[in-house]
Design a protein around this motif. Sequence first.
Motif, PDB file in Angstrom:
ATOM      1  N   LYS A 208      10.086  22.774   4.201  1.00  0.00           N
ATOM      2  CA  LYS A 208       9.648  22.931   5.587  1.00  0.00           C
ATOM      3  C   LYS A 208       8.631  24.054   5.724  1.00  0.00           C
ATOM      4  N   THR A 209       7.538  23.764   6.435  1.00  0.00           N
ATOM      5  CA  THR A 209       6.515  24.750   6.744  1.00  0.00           C
ATOM      6  C   THR A 209       6.352  24.795   8.260  1.00  0.00           C
ATOM      7  N   HIS A 210       5.490  25.676   8.729  1.00  0.00           N
ATOM      8  CA  HIS A 210       5.237  25.749  10.165  1.00  0.00           C
ATOM      9  C   HIS A 210       4.528  24.496  10.674  1.00  0.00           C
ATOM     10  N   SER A 211       3.936  23.696   9.765  1.00  0.00           N
ATOM     11  CA  SER A 211       3.241  22.465  10.172  1.00  0.00           C
ATOM     12  C   SER A 211       4.089  21.224   9.933  1.00  0.00           C
ATOM     13  N   GLY A 212       5.306  21.380   9.430  1.00  0.00           N
ATOM     14  CA  GLY A 212       6.177  20.231   9.193  1.00  0.00           C
ATOM     15  C   GLY A 212       6.670  20.188   7.755  1.00  0.00           C
ATOM     16  N   TRP A 213       7.207  19.027   7.362  1.00  0.00           N
ATOM     17  CA  TRP A 213       7.775  18.845   6.031  1.00  0.00           C
ATOM     18  C   TRP A 213       6.698  18.388   5.055  1.00  0.00           C
ATOM     19  N   ILE A 214       6.600  19.088   3.926  1.00  0.00           N
ATOM     20  CA  ILE A 214       5.544  18.839   2.944  1.00  0.00           C
ATOM     21  C   ILE A 214       6.176  18.443   1.617  1.00  0.00           C
ATOM     22  N   PRO A 215       5.663  17.380   0.955  1.00  0.00           N
ATOM     23  CA  PRO A 215       6.266  16.916  -0.300  1.00  0.00           C
ATOM     24  C   PRO A 215       5.778  17.677  -1.527  1.00  0.00           C
ATOM     25  N   VAL A 216       6.662  17.774  -2.510  1.00  0.00           N
ATOM     26  CA  VAL A 216       6.305  18.251  -3.838  1.00  0.00           C
ATOM     27  C   VAL A 216       7.163  17.484  -4.842  1.00  0.00           C
ATOM     28  N   ASP A 217       6.562  17.073  -5.944  1.00  0.00           N
ATOM     29  CA  ASP A 217       7.259  16.271  -6.949  1.00  0.00           C
ATOM     30  C   ASP A 217       7.347  17.069  -8.249  1.00  0.00           C
ATOM     31  N   PRO A 218       8.479  17.735  -8.499  1.00  0.00           N
ATOM     32  CA  PRO A 218       8.587  18.529  -9.733  1.00  0.00           C
ATOM     33  C   PRO A 218       8.570  17.689 -11.001  1.00  0.00           C
ATOM     34  N   THR A 219       9.031  16.451 -10.948  1.00  0.00           N
ATOM     35  CA  THR A 219       9.054  15.601 -12.136  1.00  0.00           C
ATOM     36  C   THR A 219       7.640  15.279 -12.609  1.00  0.00           C
ATOM     37  N   ARG A 220       6.778  14.935 -11.675  1.00  0.00           N
ATOM     38  CA  ARG A 220       5.406  14.536 -12.030  1.00  0.00           C
ATOM     39  C   ARG A 220       4.398  15.659 -11.790  1.00  0.00           C
ATOM     40  N   ASN A 221       4.918  16.840 -11.406  1.00  0.00           N
ATOM     41  CA  ASN A 221       4.084  18.030 -11.198  1.00  0.00           C
ATOM     42  C   ASN A 221       2.955  17.761 -10.190  1.00  0.00           C
ATOM     43  N   ARG A 222       3.334  17.183  -9.051  1.00  0.00           N
ATOM     44  CA  ARG A 222       2.352  16.867  -8.004  1.00  0.00           C
ATOM     45  C   ARG A 222       2.722  17.590  -6.722  1.00  0.00           C
ATOM     46  N   PHE A 223       1.686  18.025  -6.003  1.00  0.00           N
ATOM     47  CA  PHE A 223       1.889  18.897  -4.862  1.00  0.00           C
ATOM     48  C   PHE A 223       1.195  18.370  -3.602  1.00  0.00           C
ATOM     49  N   TYR A 224       1.964  18.330  -2.513  1.00  0.00           N
ATOM     50  CA  TYR A 224       1.484  18.246  -1.133  1.00  0.00           C
ATOM     51  C   TYR A 224       0.904  16.884  -0.739  1.00  0.00           C
ATOM     52  N   LYS A 225      -0.332  16.586  -1.029  1.00  0.00           N
ATOM     53  CA  LYS A 225      -0.962  15.339  -0.560  1.00  0.00           C
ATOM     54  C   LYS A 225      -0.713  14.217  -1.557  1.00  0.00           C
ATOM     55  N   ILE A 226       0.542  13.763  -1.659  1.00  0.00           N
ATOM     56  CA  ILE A 226       0.856  12.809  -2.730  1.00  0.00           C
ATOM     57  C   ILE A 226       1.030  11.374  -2.235  1.00  0.00           C
ATOM     58  N   GLY A 227       1.256  11.149  -0.958  1.00  0.00           N
ATOM     59  CA  GLY A 227       1.232   9.797  -0.408  1.00  0.00           C
ATOM     60  C   GLY A 227       2.344   8.870  -0.839  1.00  0.00           C
ATOM     61  N   TYR A 228       3.478   9.389  -1.337  1.00  0.00           N
ATOM     62  CA  TYR A 228       4.606   8.533  -1.674  1.00  0.00           C
ATOM     63  C   TYR A 228       5.228   7.937  -0.412  1.00  0.00           C
ATOM     64  N   ILE A 229       6.024   6.879  -0.602  1.00  0.00           N
ATOM     65  CA  ILE A 229       6.711   6.234   0.523  1.00  0.00           C
ATOM     66  C   ILE A 229       8.185   6.616   0.473  1.00  0.00           C
ATOM     67  N   LYS A 230       8.645   7.384   1.446  1.00  0.00           N
ATOM     68  CA  LYS A 230      10.046   7.811   1.439  1.00  0.00           C
ATOM     69  C   LYS A 230      10.916   6.768   2.122  1.00  0.00           C
ATOM     70  N   PHE A 231      12.052   6.482   1.491  1.00  0.00           N
ATOM     71  CA  PHE A 231      13.050   5.577   2.050  1.00  0.00           C
ATOM     72  C   PHE A 231      14.138   6.341   2.796  1.00  0.00           C
ATOM     73  N   ALA A 232      14.523   7.504   2.261  1.00  0.00           N
ATOM     74  CA  ALA A 232      15.623   8.249   2.873  1.00  0.00           C
ATOM     75  C   ALA A 232      15.510   9.730   2.540  1.00  0.00           C
TER      76      ALA A 232
END
Length: 265
Positions: A208-232
């Motif tokens: 959580k940031t002041h602008s909302g929830w931001i994604p990070v993927d530790p498995t694939r070492n990808r940060f922020y603008k990753i465009g995945y589709i969340k199911f849950a």
Amino acid sequence: MENLRYRVFYEAKYEYEDVVTSNDNTLRITPYNGENQKVITEKVYSEPKGYSFSFKDIFGNTVYRIKVIEPHYSLTLASESEVEINIQEMENCQLPCKIYDPVFLNSSRLIDVDYFKESAKEIIKSAKNLDELVRQIVSFVKDRVKYKEGLTTVNTSAKESFELGYGVCQDLAQITIGLLRASGIPARYVMGVVNDNPKTTHAWVEFKTHSGWIPVDPTRNRFYKIGYIKFAIGRDYYDTPPVTGSFVSSGRGWLKKLNIKVEKE
């Protein structure tokens, strides 16, 4: 803010040794509808057909329940969806950021925040802002825990996989969440699919940031603008399994095949 639109297909095929007279399943196999995602259409079905209904759980996830009472030796559970994703900017902040969300700051069944406090204390010493903290935590996790299948299960806690030094995407995500929460940053578990040739469901993290929830993927070492589709989303894996259920039969059952496809519109 960048917008992406996808069609998402999910199909799981199960087979059984003997006839199944009742099959009852709870499904989280359609995109999350809210925040930076908007579901345009969705359809969930089974073969054989069953009685079904849907509801929202306490985290806003769309949950389907399908019960099949027609005798069968195989079962297909499937979904087809269209979803629009708004890619959000990560708003950095100087530490401490003072972002409060008790649900995603506290320990959960698979994540003991207190266990990670000593490690978090060391990492945070060299981080001046949130971006540096997130990147250093992911680097720390990838140095300490190597990706390897077959050594952990869905019931393995973050502490156990961290001490083992091996795990899969679920484990890497939960360890990262433990370290973020121990650093005072709300973090949650995400289950969904990647947007580039997915083979199965995937687990990653949103903080959580002041602008909302931001994604990070530790498995694939990808940060922020990753465009995945969340199911849950949830506190850990236990809040987000794609399929859980039970069946009545004298024989065993197993997942025969899983097909997932994502098409950009």
